[in-house]
Design a protein around this motif. Sequence first.
Motif, PDB file in Angstrom:
ATOM      1  N   PHE A  44       0.846  -1.189   0.000  1.00  0.00           N
ATOM      2  CA  PHE A  44       0.000   0.000   0.000  1.00  0.00           C
ATOM      3  C   PHE A  44       0.884   1.243   0.000  1.00  0.00           C
ATOM      4  O   PHE A  44       1.981   1.226   0.581  1.00  0.00           O
ATOM      5  CB  PHE A  44      -0.912  -0.015   1.245  1.00  0.00           C
ATOM      6  CG  PHE A  44      -1.847  -1.206   1.239  1.00  0.00           C
ATOM      7  CD1 PHE A  44      -3.106  -1.101   0.666  1.00  0.00           C
ATOM      8  CD2 PHE A  44      -1.440  -2.436   1.762  1.00  0.00           C
ATOM      9  CE1 PHE A  44      -3.953  -2.212   0.622  1.00  0.00           C
ATOM     10  CE2 PHE A  44      -2.279  -3.544   1.713  1.00  0.00           C
ATOM     11  CZ  PHE A  44      -3.544  -3.430   1.150  1.00  0.00           C
ATOM     12  N   ARG A  45       0.367   2.304  -0.645  1.00  0.00           N
ATOM     13  CA  ARG A  45       1.177   3.523  -0.739  1.00  0.00           C
ATOM     14  C   ARG A  45       1.040   4.334   0.540  1.00  0.00           C
ATOM     15  O   ARG A  45      -0.057   4.744   0.912  1.00  0.00           O
ATOM     16  CB  ARG A  45       0.761   4.361  -1.959  1.00  0.00           C
ATOM     17  CG  ARG A  45       1.650   5.568  -2.131  1.00  0.00           C
ATOM     18  CD  ARG A  45       1.809   6.003  -3.572  1.00  0.00           C
ATOM     19  NE  ARG A  45       2.266   4.979  -4.488  1.00  0.00           N
ATOM     20  CZ  ARG A  45       3.534   4.595  -4.657  1.00  0.00           C
ATOM     21  NH1 ARG A  45       4.502   5.163  -3.961  1.00  0.00           N
ATOM     22  NH2 ARG A  45       3.842   3.649  -5.529  1.00  0.00           N
ATOM     23  N   THR A  46       2.156   4.515   1.225  1.00  0.00           N
ATOM     24  CA  THR A  46       2.123   5.249   2.492  1.00  0.00           C
ATOM     25  C   THR A  46       2.809   6.615   2.383  1.00  0.00           C
ATOM     26  O   THR A  46       2.698   7.425   3.289  1.00  0.00           O
ATOM     27  CB  THR A  46       2.769   4.413   3.619  1.00  0.00           C
ATOM     28  OG1 THR A  46       3.917   3.739   3.117  1.00  0.00           O
ATOM     29  CG2 THR A  46       1.786   3.381   4.147  1.00  0.00           C
ATOM     30  N   ASP A  47       3.550   6.849   1.282  1.00  0.00           N
ATOM     31  CA  ASP A  47       4.110   8.185   1.060  1.00  0.00           C
ATOM     32  C   ASP A  47       4.024   8.515  -0.430  1.00  0.00           C
ATOM     33  O   ASP A  47       4.881   8.097  -1.220  1.00  0.00           O
ATOM     34  CB  ASP A  47       5.572   8.238   1.539  1.00  0.00           C
ATOM     35  CG  ASP A  47       6.156   9.642   1.361  1.00  0.00           C
ATOM     36  OD1 ASP A  47       5.455  10.521   0.782  1.00  0.00           O
ATOM     37  OD2 ASP A  47       7.305   9.863   1.790  1.00  0.00           O
ATOM     38  N   PRO A  48       2.989   9.285  -0.812  1.00  0.00           N
ATOM     39  CA  PRO A  48       2.795   9.566  -2.246  1.00  0.00           C
ATOM     40  C   PRO A  48       3.855  10.505  -2.820  1.00  0.00           C
ATOM     41  O   PRO A  48       3.999  10.596  -4.034  1.00  0.00           O
ATOM     42  CB  PRO A  48       1.406  10.215  -2.302  1.00  0.00           C
ATOM     43  CG  PRO A  48       1.124  10.684  -0.923  1.00  0.00           C
ATOM     44  CD  PRO A  48       1.944   9.879   0.030  1.00  0.00           C
ATOM     45  N   ASP A  49       4.616  11.184  -1.947  1.00  0.00           N
ATOM     46  CA  ASP A  49       5.602  12.151  -2.451  1.00  0.00           C
ATOM     47  C   ASP A  49       6.991  11.539  -2.673  1.00  0.00           C
ATOM     48  O   ASP A  49       7.844  12.139  -3.321  1.00  0.00           O
ATOM     49  CB  ASP A  49       5.728  13.330  -1.460  1.00  0.00           C
ATOM     50  CG  ASP A  49       4.382  14.024  -1.290  1.00  0.00           C
ATOM     51  OD1 ASP A  49       3.656  14.136  -2.305  1.00  0.00           O
ATOM     52  OD2 ASP A  49       4.037  14.405  -0.150  1.00  0.00           O
ATOM     53  N   ALA A  50       7.192  10.356  -2.136  1.00  0.00           N
ATOM     54  CA  ALA A  50       8.514   9.710  -2.278  1.00  0.00           C
ATOM     55  C   ALA A  50       8.635   9.088  -3.675  1.00  0.00           C
ATOM     56  O   ALA A  50       7.619   8.845  -4.329  1.00  0.00           O
ATOM     57  CB  ALA A  50       8.655   8.633  -1.207  1.00  0.00           C
ATOM     58  N   PRO A  51       9.869   8.827  -4.161  1.00  0.00           N
ATOM     59  CA  PRO A  51      10.013   8.080  -5.419  1.00  0.00           C
ATOM     60  C   PRO A  51       9.207   6.781  -5.323  1.00  0.00           C
ATOM     61  O   PRO A  51       9.103   6.211  -4.241  1.00  0.00           O
ATOM     62  CB  PRO A  51      11.522   7.787  -5.485  1.00  0.00           C
ATOM     63  CG  PRO A  51      12.153   8.810  -4.607  1.00  0.00           C
ATOM     64  CD  PRO A  51      11.150   9.165  -3.552  1.00  0.00           C
ATOM     65  N   LYS A  52       8.633   6.323  -6.451  1.00  0.00           N
ATOM     66  CA  LYS A  52       7.534   5.366  -6.343  1.00  0.00           C
ATOM     67  C   LYS A  52       7.836   4.076  -5.574  1.00  0.00           C
ATOM     68  O   LYS A  52       6.975   3.587  -4.868  1.00  0.00           O
ATOM     69  CB  LYS A  52       6.921   5.073  -7.703  1.00  0.00           C
ATOM     70  CG  LYS A  52       7.791   4.391  -8.715  1.00  0.00           C
ATOM     71  CD  LYS A  52       6.963   4.205 -10.003  1.00  0.00           C
ATOM     72  CE  LYS A  52       7.741   3.409 -11.025  1.00  0.00           C
ATOM     73  NZ  LYS A  52       6.973   3.192 -12.250  1.00  0.00           N
ATOM     74  N   HIS A  53       9.048   3.560  -5.649  1.00  0.00           N
ATOM     75  CA  HIS A  53       9.319   2.316  -4.907  1.00  0.00           C
ATOM     76  C   HIS A  53       9.608   2.560  -3.427  1.00  0.00           C
ATOM     77  O   HIS A  53       9.702   1.638  -2.643  1.00  0.00           O
ATOM     78  CB  HIS A  53      10.494   1.557  -5.533  1.00  0.00           C
ATOM     79  CG  HIS A  53      10.171   1.036  -6.893  1.00  0.00           C
ATOM     80  ND1 HIS A  53      10.592   1.659  -8.036  1.00  0.00           N
ATOM     81  CD2 HIS A  53       9.449  -0.023  -7.285  1.00  0.00           C
ATOM     82  CE1 HIS A  53      10.135   1.011  -9.092  1.00  0.00           C
ATOM     83  NE2 HIS A  53       9.448  -0.022  -8.670  1.00  0.00           N
ATOM     84  N   ARG A  54       9.757   3.830  -3.059  1.00  0.00           N
ATOM     85  CA  ARG A  54      10.158   4.137  -1.682  1.00  0.00           C
ATOM     86  C   ARG A  54       8.997   4.520  -0.775  1.00  0.00           C
ATOM     87  O   ARG A  54       9.201   4.754   0.407  1.00  0.00           O
ATOM     88  CB  ARG A  54      11.180   5.278  -1.692  1.00  0.00           C
ATOM     89  CG  ARG A  54      12.424   4.952  -2.479  1.00  0.00           C
ATOM     90  CD  ARG A  54      13.621   4.838  -1.568  1.00  0.00           C
ATOM     91  NE  ARG A  54      14.763   4.297  -2.282  1.00  0.00           N
ATOM     92  CZ  ARG A  54      15.770   5.017  -2.716  1.00  0.00           C
ATOM     93  NH1 ARG A  54      15.787   6.313  -2.501  1.00  0.00           N
ATOM     94  NH2 ARG A  54      16.762   4.449  -3.340  1.00  0.00           N
TER      95      ARG A  54
END
Length: 407
Positions: free
Chosen positions: A188-198
Amino acid sequence: MDWADTSEQAQFRQEVRSFIEQRLPAHYEVRRQRDTVGLEDNHEQHYVHGTPEEKDAARQWADALMERGWVAPHWPKEYGGAGLSTMEQFIYNQEMAVAQAPQPGGSGVSLLGPTMLVHGTPEQKAKYLGPTLRGEMRWAQGFSEPGAGSDLGSLQCRAVRDGDEWVINGQKLWTSTAHKSNWIFGLFRTDPDAPKHRGISFLIMDQSTPGIQVRPIISMGWEHATNETFYEDVRIPAENIVGEQNRGWYVGMTLLDFERSNIAGAVTMRRRIQAMLDYAKTPRGAEQSAPRQRLVRSNVADRWIESEVMFNFSFRIVSMQAAGTIPNYEASTSKAFGSELGQRVANTGMKMFGMYSNIWDRQDAHAPVDASFTQEYVHSVVHSIFGGSNEIQRNIIATRGLGLPRG
Ligand SMILES: Cc1cc2nc3c(=O)[nH]c(=O)nc-3n(C[C@H](O)[C@H](O)[C@H](O)COP(=O)(O)OP(=O)(O)OC[C@H]3O[C@@H](n4cnc5c(N)ncnc54)[C@H](O)[C@@H]3O)c2cc1C
Protein backbone atom coordinates in the motif's frame (compact mmCIF):
# COMPACT_ATOMS: atom_id res chain seq x y z
CA MET A 1 26.14 -34.54 -15.07
CA ASP A 2 24.88 -37.10 -12.61
CA TRP A 3 21.16 -36.88 -11.87
CA ALA A 4 21.04 -39.92 -9.60
CA ASP A 5 20.13 -39.51 -5.93
CA THR A 6 22.90 -39.80 -3.37
CA SER A 7 22.22 -42.56 -0.82
CA GLU A 8 20.83 -39.98 1.67
CA GLN A 9 18.58 -38.50 -1.00
CA ALA A 10 17.35 -41.96 -2.04
CA GLN A 11 16.58 -42.71 1.60
CA PHE A 12 14.65 -39.45 1.97
CA ARG A 13 12.74 -40.15 -1.27
CA GLN A 14 11.75 -43.55 0.12
CA GLU A 15 10.64 -41.90 3.37
CA VAL A 16 8.34 -39.51 1.47
CA ARG A 17 6.94 -42.36 -0.66
CA SER A 18 6.19 -44.53 2.37
CA PHE A 19 4.56 -41.59 4.13
CA ILE A 20 2.29 -40.98 1.14
CA GLU A 21 1.46 -44.66 0.90
CA GLN A 22 0.51 -44.86 4.56
CA ARG A 23 -1.11 -41.49 5.17
CA LEU A 24 -2.64 -40.11 1.96
CA PRO A 25 -6.40 -40.43 2.57
CA ALA A 26 -8.26 -42.92 0.40
CA HIS A 27 -10.28 -40.04 -1.09
CA TYR A 28 -7.20 -38.80 -2.98
CA GLU A 29 -6.21 -42.33 -3.92
CA VAL A 30 -9.60 -42.91 -5.51
CA ARG A 31 -9.43 -39.56 -7.30
CA ARG A 32 -5.99 -40.41 -8.63
CA GLN A 33 -7.17 -43.68 -10.13
CA ARG A 34 -10.30 -42.16 -11.61
CA ASP A 35 -8.79 -38.90 -12.74
CA THR A 36 -5.60 -39.62 -14.62
CA VAL A 37 -4.85 -36.01 -15.47
CA GLY A 38 -6.28 -34.29 -12.41
CA LEU A 39 -6.94 -30.59 -12.61
CA GLU A 40 -5.05 -29.57 -9.49
CA ASP A 41 -6.73 -30.40 -6.24
CA ASN A 42 -7.53 -27.31 -4.28
CA HIS A 43 -6.79 -28.25 -0.72
CA GLU A 44 -7.88 -24.92 0.80
CA GLN A 45 -11.19 -25.03 -1.02
CA HIS A 46 -11.90 -28.55 0.29
CA TYR A 47 -10.70 -27.69 3.76
CA VAL A 48 -13.22 -24.91 4.21
CA HIS A 49 -15.99 -25.33 1.65
CA GLY A 50 -15.79 -28.99 0.61
CA THR A 51 -18.35 -31.76 0.93
CA PRO A 52 -18.10 -33.66 4.26
CA GLU A 53 -15.95 -36.27 2.52
CA GLU A 54 -13.63 -33.64 1.00
CA LYS A 55 -13.33 -31.81 4.31
CA ASP A 56 -12.44 -35.01 6.12
CA ALA A 57 -9.76 -35.91 3.60
CA ALA A 58 -8.31 -32.38 3.58
CA ARG A 59 -8.11 -32.27 7.38
CA GLN A 60 -6.67 -35.75 7.76
CA TRP A 61 -4.00 -34.99 5.20
CA ALA A 62 -3.14 -31.59 6.73
CA ASP A 63 -2.85 -33.23 10.18
CA ALA A 64 -0.59 -35.96 8.83
CA LEU A 65 1.67 -33.39 7.16
CA MET A 66 1.69 -31.22 10.30
CA GLU A 67 3.17 -34.08 12.33
CA ARG A 68 6.23 -34.01 10.06
CA GLY A 69 6.44 -30.24 9.57
CA TRP A 70 5.57 -30.88 5.92
CA VAL A 71 2.80 -28.30 5.62
CA ALA A 72 5.73 -25.87 5.32
CA PRO A 73 8.72 -28.05 4.46
CA HIS A 74 10.86 -24.94 3.83
CA TRP A 75 10.17 -23.18 7.15
CA PRO A 76 12.58 -23.68 10.07
CA LYS A 77 11.62 -26.38 12.58
CA GLU A 78 11.22 -23.89 15.43
CA TYR A 79 8.27 -22.36 13.58
CA GLY A 80 6.58 -25.66 12.78
CA GLY A 81 8.26 -26.32 9.43
CA ALA A 82 10.64 -29.15 8.58
CA GLY A 83 13.76 -27.12 7.74
CA LEU A 84 14.39 -29.28 4.66
CA SER A 85 17.38 -28.54 2.48
CA THR A 86 16.70 -27.37 -1.09
CA MET A 87 17.37 -30.86 -2.48
CA GLU A 88 15.05 -32.44 0.08
CA GLN A 89 12.32 -29.94 -0.81
CA PHE A 90 12.86 -30.81 -4.46
CA ILE A 91 12.47 -34.53 -3.78
CA TYR A 92 9.49 -33.89 -1.53
CA ASN A 93 7.75 -31.75 -4.20
CA GLN A 94 8.52 -34.27 -6.91
CA GLU A 95 7.11 -37.23 -4.97
CA MET A 96 4.00 -35.29 -3.89
CA ALA A 97 3.39 -34.31 -7.51
CA VAL A 98 3.83 -37.88 -8.74
CA ALA A 99 1.27 -39.02 -6.14
CA GLN A 100 -1.00 -36.04 -6.97
CA ALA A 101 -1.10 -35.31 -3.26
CA PRO A 102 -2.40 -31.78 -2.54
CA GLN A 103 -0.21 -29.33 -0.67
CA PRO A 104 -2.04 -27.26 1.95
CA GLY A 105 -1.19 -23.74 2.95
CA GLY A 106 -1.55 -21.60 -0.18
CA SER A 107 0.12 -18.21 -0.32
CA GLY A 108 0.17 -17.98 3.50
CA VAL A 109 2.72 -20.77 3.65
CA SER A 110 4.54 -20.07 0.40
CA LEU A 111 4.72 -16.24 0.53
CA LEU A 112 3.52 -14.59 3.73
CA GLY A 113 5.28 -17.00 6.09
CA PRO A 114 8.77 -16.71 4.56
CA THR A 115 8.36 -12.91 4.33
CA MET A 116 7.38 -12.72 7.99
CA LEU A 117 10.24 -15.00 8.98
CA VAL A 118 12.66 -12.46 7.53
CA HIS A 119 10.93 -9.15 8.34
CA GLY A 120 8.36 -9.87 11.09
CA THR A 121 8.76 -8.91 14.74
CA PRO A 122 8.90 -11.75 17.33
CA GLU A 123 5.29 -10.84 18.30
CA GLN A 124 4.12 -11.08 14.69
CA LYS A 125 5.81 -14.45 14.22
CA ALA A 126 4.20 -15.76 17.39
CA LYS A 127 0.79 -14.43 16.44
CA TYR A 128 0.55 -15.34 12.74
CA LEU A 129 2.77 -18.27 11.81
CA GLY A 130 1.05 -21.00 13.86
CA PRO A 131 -2.52 -20.21 12.75
CA THR A 132 -1.29 -19.94 9.15
CA LEU A 133 0.20 -23.43 9.35
CA ARG A 134 -2.96 -24.85 10.90
CA GLY A 135 -5.13 -23.37 8.15
CA GLU A 136 -6.94 -21.06 10.58
CA MET A 137 -5.54 -18.00 8.82
CA ARG A 138 -5.84 -18.32 5.04
CA TRP A 139 -4.18 -15.52 3.08
CA ALA A 140 -4.77 -13.69 -0.18
CA GLN A 141 -2.14 -11.54 -1.87
CA GLY A 142 -3.14 -7.95 -2.59
CA PHE A 143 -0.35 -6.52 -4.73
CA SER A 144 -1.80 -5.80 -8.21
CA GLU A 145 -4.13 -2.91 -9.02
CA PRO A 146 -5.93 -1.73 -12.17
CA GLY A 147 -2.96 0.44 -13.15
CA ALA A 148 -0.22 -1.61 -11.50
CA GLY A 149 0.56 -5.16 -12.60
CA SER A 150 3.81 -5.51 -14.53
CA ASP A 151 4.66 -2.03 -13.29
CA LEU A 152 3.79 -2.85 -9.68
CA GLY A 153 5.72 0.12 -8.32
CA SER A 154 2.95 2.41 -9.65
CA LEU A 155 0.41 1.12 -7.12
CA GLN A 156 -1.93 3.76 -5.68
CA CYS A 157 -4.04 2.11 -2.97
CA ARG A 158 -3.44 4.50 -0.05
CA ALA A 159 -2.76 3.81 3.61
CA VAL A 160 -2.65 6.90 5.86
CA ARG A 161 -1.51 6.78 9.46
CA ASP A 162 -4.12 8.09 11.93
CA GLY A 163 -3.02 7.68 15.56
CA ASP A 164 -2.78 3.96 16.31
CA GLU A 165 -4.31 2.95 13.01
CA TRP A 166 -3.79 2.82 9.27
CA VAL A 167 -6.73 4.01 7.19
CA ILE A 168 -6.88 2.37 3.79
CA ASN A 169 -8.70 3.55 0.67
CA GLY A 170 -8.48 2.26 -2.89
CA GLN A 171 -8.70 -0.87 -4.99
CA LYS A 172 -6.76 -4.04 -5.66
CA LEU A 173 -7.27 -6.30 -8.67
CA TRP A 174 -6.70 -10.03 -9.23
CA THR A 175 -6.76 -10.80 -5.51
CA SER A 176 -6.83 -14.58 -5.96
CA THR A 177 -8.61 -16.70 -3.33
CA ALA A 178 -9.88 -13.57 -1.46
CA HIS A 179 -13.35 -15.19 -1.52
CA LYS A 180 -11.95 -18.15 0.47
CA SER A 181 -9.30 -16.48 2.61
CA ASN A 182 -9.81 -14.57 5.85
CA TRP A 183 -6.63 -12.43 5.85
CA ILE A 184 -4.93 -10.27 3.21
CA PHE A 185 -1.32 -9.20 2.91
CA GLY A 186 -0.47 -6.48 0.45
CA LEU A 187 1.48 -3.43 -0.63
CA PHE A 188 0.00 0.00 0.00
CA ARG A 189 1.18 3.52 -0.74
CA THR A 190 2.12 5.25 2.49
CA ASP A 191 4.11 8.19 1.06
CA PRO A 192 2.79 9.57 -2.25
CA ASP A 193 5.60 12.15 -2.45
CA ALA A 194 8.51 9.71 -2.28
CA PRO A 195 10.01 8.08 -5.42
CA LYS A 196 7.53 5.37 -6.34
CA HIS A 197 9.32 2.32 -4.91
CA ARG A 198 10.16 4.14 -1.68
CA GLY A 199 6.68 5.17 -0.52
CA ILE A 200 5.17 1.69 -0.16
CA SER A 201 4.50 -0.38 3.00
CA PHE A 202 3.64 -4.05 3.50
CA LEU A 203 0.44 -4.35 5.56
CA ILE A 204 -1.67 -7.27 6.74
CA MET A 205 -5.35 -7.24 7.65
CA ASP A 206 -8.24 -9.32 8.82
CA GLN A 207 -10.71 -9.51 5.95
CA SER A 208 -13.67 -9.05 8.26
CA THR A 209 -12.52 -5.46 8.99
CA PRO A 210 -15.37 -3.08 8.03
CA GLY A 211 -14.89 -1.42 4.61
CA ILE A 212 -13.32 -4.37 2.75
CA GLN A 213 -15.38 -5.63 -0.14
CA VAL A 214 -14.55 -8.62 -2.34
CA ARG A 215 -16.13 -8.88 -5.79
CA PRO A 216 -15.68 -11.98 -7.95
CA ILE A 217 -14.00 -12.07 -11.35
CA ILE A 218 -15.31 -15.04 -13.32
CA SER A 219 -12.89 -16.32 -15.96
CA MET A 220 -13.83 -17.36 -19.48
CA GLY A 221 -13.72 -20.95 -18.16
CA TRP A 222 -16.49 -20.10 -15.64
CA GLU A 223 -13.94 -20.35 -12.88
CA HIS A 224 -14.02 -18.15 -9.82
CA ALA A 225 -10.37 -18.05 -8.77
CA THR A 226 -9.73 -14.37 -8.43
CA ASN A 227 -11.37 -11.10 -7.36
CA GLU A 228 -11.39 -7.35 -7.19
CA THR A 229 -11.02 -6.03 -3.65
CA PHE A 230 -12.17 -2.58 -2.57
CA TYR A 231 -11.06 -0.68 0.55
CA GLU A 232 -13.16 2.15 1.92
CA ASP A 233 -11.97 3.79 5.15
CA VAL A 234 -10.62 0.46 6.35
CA ARG A 235 -9.04 0.92 9.77
CA ILE A 236 -6.40 -1.58 10.88
CA PRO A 237 -4.02 -1.45 13.86
CA ALA A 238 -0.75 0.40 13.25
CA GLU A 239 1.15 -2.73 14.35
CA ASN A 240 -0.11 -4.58 11.23
CA ILE A 241 2.90 -3.41 9.26
CA VAL A 242 5.58 -5.95 8.33
CA GLY A 243 9.06 -4.43 8.11
CA GLU A 244 9.72 -0.70 8.06
CA GLN A 245 7.30 1.99 6.96
CA ASN A 246 7.90 2.98 3.29
CA ARG A 247 10.27 0.01 2.79
CA GLY A 248 7.48 -2.37 1.87
CA TRP A 249 8.69 -2.77 -1.70
CA TYR A 250 11.80 -4.54 -0.42
CA VAL A 251 9.74 -6.58 2.05
CA GLY A 252 7.42 -7.69 -0.78
CA MET A 253 10.37 -8.59 -2.99
CA THR A 254 12.15 -10.65 -0.34
CA LEU A 255 14.02 -13.43 -2.07
CA LEU A 256 12.45 -16.51 -0.69
CA ASP A 257 14.71 -19.28 0.30
CA PHE A 258 12.65 -22.16 -0.90
CA GLU A 259 12.81 -24.54 -3.78
CA ARG A 260 11.76 -22.77 -6.99
CA SER A 261 12.38 -25.36 -9.67
CA ASN A 262 8.71 -26.03 -10.44
CA ILE A 263 9.45 -29.75 -10.54
CA ALA A 264 5.74 -30.33 -9.79
CA GLY A 265 4.93 -28.56 -13.07
CA ALA A 266 7.33 -30.81 -15.00
CA VAL A 267 5.81 -33.94 -13.42
CA THR A 268 2.29 -32.71 -14.28
CA MET A 269 3.21 -32.08 -17.93
CA ARG A 270 4.58 -35.57 -18.31
CA ARG A 271 1.47 -37.07 -16.70
CA ARG A 272 -0.82 -35.13 -19.06
CA ILE A 273 1.02 -36.24 -22.17
CA GLN A 274 0.99 -39.84 -20.93
CA ALA A 275 -2.76 -39.62 -20.22
CA MET A 276 -3.37 -38.38 -23.76
CA LEU A 277 -1.40 -41.31 -25.18
CA ASP A 278 -3.06 -43.86 -22.92
CA TYR A 279 -6.50 -42.63 -23.87
CA ALA A 280 -5.67 -42.64 -27.60
CA LYS A 281 -4.84 -46.35 -27.25
CA THR A 282 -8.24 -47.27 -25.74
CA PRO A 283 -10.93 -48.38 -28.24
CA ARG A 284 -12.95 -45.18 -27.75
CA GLY A 285 -9.88 -42.95 -27.82
CA ALA A 286 -8.53 -44.67 -30.93
CA GLU A 287 -11.86 -44.15 -32.66
CA GLN A 288 -12.01 -40.48 -31.68
CA SER A 289 -8.44 -39.65 -32.61
CA ALA A 290 -7.95 -42.00 -35.60
CA PRO A 291 -8.48 -39.36 -38.34
CA ARG A 292 -5.85 -37.10 -36.80
CA GLN A 293 -3.34 -39.48 -35.30
CA ARG A 294 -0.89 -39.17 -38.16
CA LEU A 295 -1.24 -35.40 -38.17
CA VAL A 296 -0.56 -34.90 -34.48
CA ARG A 297 2.04 -37.64 -34.06
CA SER A 298 4.98 -35.25 -34.40
CA ASN A 299 3.21 -32.72 -32.13
CA VAL A 300 3.00 -35.33 -29.38
CA ALA A 301 6.65 -36.26 -29.84
CA ASP A 302 7.58 -32.56 -29.63
CA ARG A 303 5.63 -32.18 -26.37
CA TRP A 304 7.38 -35.21 -24.88
CA ILE A 305 10.79 -33.79 -25.78
CA GLU A 306 9.77 -30.39 -24.39
CA SER A 307 8.66 -31.98 -21.13
CA GLU A 308 12.16 -33.46 -20.89
CA VAL A 309 13.56 -29.96 -21.42
CA MET A 310 11.33 -28.72 -18.62
CA PHE A 311 12.66 -31.41 -16.27
CA ASN A 312 16.15 -30.22 -17.09
CA PHE A 313 15.27 -26.57 -16.42
CA SER A 314 13.98 -27.73 -13.02
CA PHE A 315 17.15 -29.71 -12.29
CA ARG A 316 19.25 -26.72 -13.30
CA ILE A 317 17.44 -24.36 -10.94
CA VAL A 318 17.50 -26.74 -7.99
CA SER A 319 21.17 -27.51 -8.48
CA MET A 320 21.95 -23.77 -8.53
CA GLN A 321 19.98 -23.31 -5.31
CA ALA A 322 21.63 -26.33 -3.71
CA ALA A 323 25.01 -24.77 -4.56
CA GLY A 324 23.95 -21.53 -2.84
CA THR A 325 23.36 -19.49 -6.02
CA ILE A 326 20.11 -17.56 -6.51
CA PRO A 327 18.44 -18.35 -9.84
CA ASN A 328 17.80 -15.16 -11.76
CA TYR A 329 17.00 -15.24 -15.50
CA GLU A 330 17.03 -19.05 -15.17
CA ALA A 331 13.79 -18.87 -13.15
CA SER A 332 12.31 -16.62 -15.87
CA THR A 333 13.28 -19.15 -18.54
CA SER A 334 11.60 -21.92 -16.60
CA LYS A 335 8.43 -19.87 -15.92
CA ALA A 336 8.02 -18.77 -19.54
CA PHE A 337 8.81 -22.22 -20.97
CA GLY A 338 6.69 -24.15 -18.45
CA SER A 339 3.59 -21.99 -18.79
CA GLU A 340 3.72 -22.07 -22.59
CA LEU A 341 4.37 -25.81 -22.60
CA GLY A 342 1.18 -26.26 -20.54
CA GLN A 343 -0.70 -24.32 -23.21
CA ARG A 344 0.89 -26.35 -26.02
CA VAL A 345 0.10 -29.69 -24.32
CA ALA A 346 -3.56 -28.66 -23.96
CA ASN A 347 -3.58 -27.53 -27.58
CA THR A 348 -2.12 -30.85 -28.76
CA GLY A 349 -4.84 -32.73 -26.85
CA MET A 350 -7.48 -30.54 -28.50
CA LYS A 351 -6.06 -31.29 -31.94
CA MET A 352 -5.83 -34.99 -31.28
CA PHE A 353 -9.47 -35.37 -30.29
CA GLY A 354 -10.88 -32.95 -32.86
CA MET A 355 -14.61 -32.25 -32.50
CA TYR A 356 -14.76 -34.32 -29.30
CA SER A 357 -12.66 -31.59 -27.72
CA ASN A 358 -15.71 -29.34 -27.77
CA ILE A 359 -17.16 -31.33 -24.87
CA TRP A 360 -16.74 -29.27 -21.72
CA ASP A 361 -18.63 -31.44 -19.22
CA ARG A 362 -16.19 -33.71 -17.39
CA GLN A 363 -18.93 -36.27 -16.72
CA ASP A 364 -19.91 -36.63 -20.39
CA ALA A 365 -19.25 -40.22 -21.48
CA HIS A 366 -17.81 -39.01 -24.81
CA ALA A 367 -15.43 -36.47 -23.26
CA PRO A 368 -11.82 -37.45 -24.06
CA VAL A 369 -9.78 -37.80 -20.85
CA ASP A 370 -12.63 -36.35 -18.76
CA ALA A 371 -12.58 -33.14 -20.85
CA SER A 372 -9.43 -32.17 -18.99
CA PHE A 373 -7.58 -31.02 -22.13
CA THR A 374 -10.55 -28.88 -23.11
CA GLN A 375 -10.71 -27.31 -19.66
CA GLU A 376 -6.96 -26.87 -19.44
CA TYR A 377 -6.92 -25.26 -22.92
CA VAL A 378 -9.13 -22.52 -21.48
CA HIS A 379 -7.72 -22.33 -17.94
CA SER A 380 -4.06 -22.29 -19.01
CA VAL A 381 -4.37 -19.00 -20.90
CA VAL A 382 -3.67 -17.09 -17.67
CA HIS A 383 -0.53 -19.07 -16.90
CA SER A 384 1.53 -16.82 -19.16
CA ILE A 385 0.12 -13.72 -17.40
CA PHE A 386 0.14 -14.28 -13.64
CA GLY A 387 3.28 -14.50 -11.57
CA GLY A 388 4.88 -11.94 -13.93
CA SER A 389 3.78 -12.03 -17.58
CA ASN A 390 5.92 -13.90 -20.10
CA GLU A 391 6.81 -10.66 -21.91
CA ILE A 392 8.34 -9.43 -18.65
CA GLN A 393 10.14 -12.78 -18.23
CA ARG A 394 11.54 -12.41 -21.75
CA ASN A 395 12.74 -8.90 -20.92
CA ILE A 396 14.61 -10.38 -17.94
CA ILE A 397 16.12 -13.14 -20.09
CA ALA A 398 17.15 -10.56 -22.71
CA THR A 399 18.77 -8.10 -20.32
CA ARG A 400 20.11 -10.23 -17.47
CA GLY A 401 20.64 -13.48 -19.35
CA LEU A 402 21.76 -12.34 -22.80
CA GLY A 403 23.16 -8.94 -21.76
CA LEU A 404 21.09 -7.08 -24.37
CA PRO A 405 20.53 -3.34 -23.81
CA ARG A 406 17.19 -2.19 -22.40
CA GLY A 407 14.79 -1.15 -25.16
C1 LIG B 1 -5.62 -15.41 -12.89
C2 LIG B 1 -4.76 -14.37 -12.27
C3 LIG B 1 -4.47 -14.43 -10.92
C4 LIG B 1 -3.72 -13.43 -10.31
N1 LIG B 1 -3.52 -13.47 -8.94
C5 LIG B 1 -2.95 -12.41 -8.32
C6 LIG B 1 -2.92 -12.31 -6.91
O1 LIG B 1 -3.38 -13.21 -6.18
N2 LIG B 1 -2.42 -11.19 -6.34
C7 LIG B 1 -1.90 -10.17 -7.06
O2 LIG B 1 -1.45 -9.19 -6.48
N3 LIG B 1 -1.88 -10.23 -8.42
C8 LIG B 1 -2.41 -11.31 -9.07
N4 LIG B 1 -2.46 -11.37 -10.45
C9 LIG B 1 -1.96 -10.23 -11.22
C10 LIG B 1 -0.76 -10.52 -12.12
O3 LIG B 1 0.42 -10.51 -11.38
C11 LIG B 1 -0.78 -9.45 -13.23
O4 LIG B 1 -1.90 -9.72 -14.03
C12 LIG B 1 0.46 -9.49 -14.08
O5 LIG B 1 1.58 -9.05 -13.36
C13 LIG B 1 0.29 -8.59 -15.33
O6 LIG B 1 -0.13 -7.32 -14.95
P1 LIG B 1 -1.42 -6.63 -15.62
O7 LIG B 1 -2.53 -7.62 -15.63
O8 LIG B 1 -1.64 -5.34 -14.96
O9 LIG B 1 -1.03 -6.40 -17.12
P2 LIG B 1 -0.14 -5.18 -17.67
O10 LIG B 1 1.06 -5.00 -16.79
O11 LIG B 1 -1.00 -4.01 -17.93
O12 LIG B 1 0.36 -5.79 -19.03
C14 LIG B 1 -0.49 -5.84 -20.20
C15 LIG B 1 0.33 -6.46 -21.32
O13 LIG B 1 1.47 -5.63 -21.61
C16 LIG B 1 2.68 -6.39 -21.46
N5 LIG B 1 3.73 -5.55 -20.87
C17 LIG B 1 3.61 -4.75 -19.79
N6 LIG B 1 4.79 -4.15 -19.53
C18 LIG B 1 5.66 -4.58 -20.48
C19 LIG B 1 7.03 -4.31 -20.75
N7 LIG B 1 7.76 -3.49 -19.98
N8 LIG B 1 7.59 -4.94 -21.82
C20 LIG B 1 6.87 -5.78 -22.60
N9 LIG B 1 5.56 -6.05 -22.40
C21 LIG B 1 4.98 -5.47 -21.35
C22 LIG B 1 2.33 -7.54 -20.53
O14 LIG B 1 3.16 -8.64 -20.72
C23 LIG B 1 0.90 -7.84 -20.95
O15 LIG B 1 0.89 -8.66 -22.08
C24 LIG B 1 -3.19 -12.38 -11.10
C25 LIG B 1 -3.46 -12.32 -12.47
C26 LIG B 1 -4.24 -13.30 -13.06
C27 LIG B 1 -4.55 -13.19 -14.53
